[in-house]
Design a protein around this motif. Sequence first.
Motif, short mmCIF file in Angstrom:
data_model
loop_
_atom_site.label_atom_id
_atom_site.label_comp_id
_atom_site.label_asym_id
_atom_site.label_seq_id
_atom_site.Cartn_x
_atom_site.Cartn_y
_atom_site.Cartn_z
N LEU A 187 0.80 -1.22 0.00
CA LEU A 187 0.00 0.00 0.00
C LEU A 187 0.84 1.27 0.00
CD1 LEU A 187 -2.78 -1.01 2.55
CD2 LEU A 187 -2.91 -1.01 0.06
N PHE A 188 2.08 1.19 0.48
CA PHE A 188 2.90 2.40 0.56
C PHE A 188 3.16 3.03 -0.81
CE2 PHE A 188 7.00 4.63 0.95
CZ PHE A 188 6.65 5.55 1.92
N PRO A 189 3.46 2.24 -1.87
CA PRO A 189 3.62 2.89 -3.20
C PRO A 189 2.36 3.59 -3.67
CG PRO A 189 4.58 0.69 -3.21
CD PRO A 189 3.83 0.82 -1.93
N LEU A 190 1.18 3.03 -3.38
CA LEU A 190 -0.07 3.70 -3.76
C LEU A 190 -0.24 5.01 -3.00
CD1 LEU A 190 -2.53 0.66 -3.88
CD2 LEU A 190 -1.46 1.84 -5.80
N TRP A 191 0.14 5.02 -1.73
CA TRP A 191 0.07 6.25 -0.95
C TRP A 191 1.00 7.32 -1.53
CZ3 TRP A 191 3.74 8.85 2.04
CH2 TRP A 191 3.23 9.88 2.85
N CYS A 192 2.21 6.92 -1.91
CA CYS A 192 3.16 7.86 -2.52
C CYS A 192 2.61 8.41 -3.84
CB CYS A 192 4.51 7.17 -2.76
SG CYS A 192 5.39 6.73 -1.24
N LEU A 193 1.97 7.54 -4.63
CA LEU A 193 1.37 7.99 -5.88
C LEU A 193 0.25 9.00 -5.61
CD1 LEU A 193 1.08 7.75 -8.96
CD2 LEU A 193 -0.46 5.81 -8.57
N GLY A 194 -0.52 8.75 -4.55
CA GLY A 194 -1.58 9.68 -4.19
C GLY A 194 -1.04 11.05 -3.79
N VAL A 195 0.09 11.06 -3.07
CA VAL A 195 0.71 12.33 -2.68
C VAL A 195 1.16 13.10 -3.92
CG1 VAL A 195 2.67 13.35 -1.48
CG2 VAL A 195 1.41 11.49 -0.41
N VAL A 196 1.76 12.39 -4.87
CA VAL A 196 2.22 13.05 -6.10
C VAL A 196 1.04 13.62 -6.88
CG1 VAL A 196 3.33 12.65 -8.34
CG2 VAL A 196 4.30 11.64 -6.26
N VAL A 197 -0.05 12.87 -6.98
CA VAL A 197 -1.23 13.34 -7.71
C VAL A 197 -1.86 14.53 -7.02
CG1 VAL A 197 -3.57 12.72 -8.41
CG2 VAL A 197 -1.70 11.10 -8.76
N ARG A 198 -1.98 14.47 -5.70
CA ARG A 198 -2.65 15.54 -4.96
C ARG A 198 -1.86 16.84 -4.98
NH1 ARG A 198 -3.04 14.91 0.25
NH2 ARG A 198 -1.78 13.02 0.50
N TYR A 199 -0.54 16.75 -4.75
CA TYR A 199 0.28 17.95 -4.66
C TYR A 199 0.87 18.38 -6.00
CZ TYR A 199 0.11 17.75 0.44
OH TYR A 199 -0.31 17.75 1.74
N GLY A 200 1.12 17.42 -6.88
CA GLY A 200 1.78 17.76 -8.15
C GLY A 200 0.82 18.01 -9.30
#
Length: 303
Positions: free
Chosen positions: A76-89
Amino acid sequence: MSKLNKSSSELDLDRPNIEDYLPSGSLQDSHPKLRLRDLLDISPTLTEAAGAIVDDSFTRCFKSNPPEPWNWNVYLFPLWCLGVVVRYGVLFPLRAIVLTTGWIIFLSCYFPVHFLLKGHDKLRKRLERSLVELICSFFVASWTGVVRYHGPRPSMRPKQVFVANHTSMIDFIILEQMTAFAVIMQKHPGWVGLLQSTILESLGCIWFNRSESKDREIVARKLREHVNGADNNPLLIFPEGTCVNNHYTVMFKKGAFELGCTVCPIAIKYNKIFVDAFWNSRKQSFRTHVLQLMTSLAVVCDV
């Protein structure tokens, strides 16, 4: 005397017997006095009672519950990192562009209408209402707001007041994009206070200052005058008087129900699947709160 003895005996029957809470055999005939270990035997009952008192505390209405972590394993950690990139980037820059565009359109239209239509009050008020609804719609779009409205749309009628539960200042924005309400609100400093004294003043909003003792009488008089006006915007009041965490509601202040008019309730319920919309003003500024909403996936609520 016999009646007195009888009443005292009835009181004795109502008193709890500590022996009922002790395990059998802990009290012996040879030891009629309670000992420390006997009292420790009822400690679970005392602990449960103390926990009930703490859980019934009024302060739980104002606590923000942190979300439970879900990125706890390697899958799940890679999905969370992807979510951070999508939300902030991705989402945040697009939302900032949407909000900036909304402000440019709003300001370029509002001030000409406000200053050039001084002699045409009805037309000016109607256009200003539409422009405030427009900028509130841009605000909701900058959070990717998914708002579902239930029930009839509020109308401009005298002798009516709308009351709603209060979770954040975005409650006003969410309701304002549907209908231009005149709201009673505490006077805020900074850029929020600037908006209050310029833009929201055109809606007939009423401000108060908690530190001023005479404000209560002045506000009460303004409220009665507003609800009696046929052409005034619908009056919106948050009777809780503070932001509550949307799990609970606290007792409404009675001032909203003493105006001699029809009271129309509004309930706002936020879905915390993506973000907690509760604004704890003691822990974060409203600017930080809006930034938190703009960097979430979406704000979901039912009205």
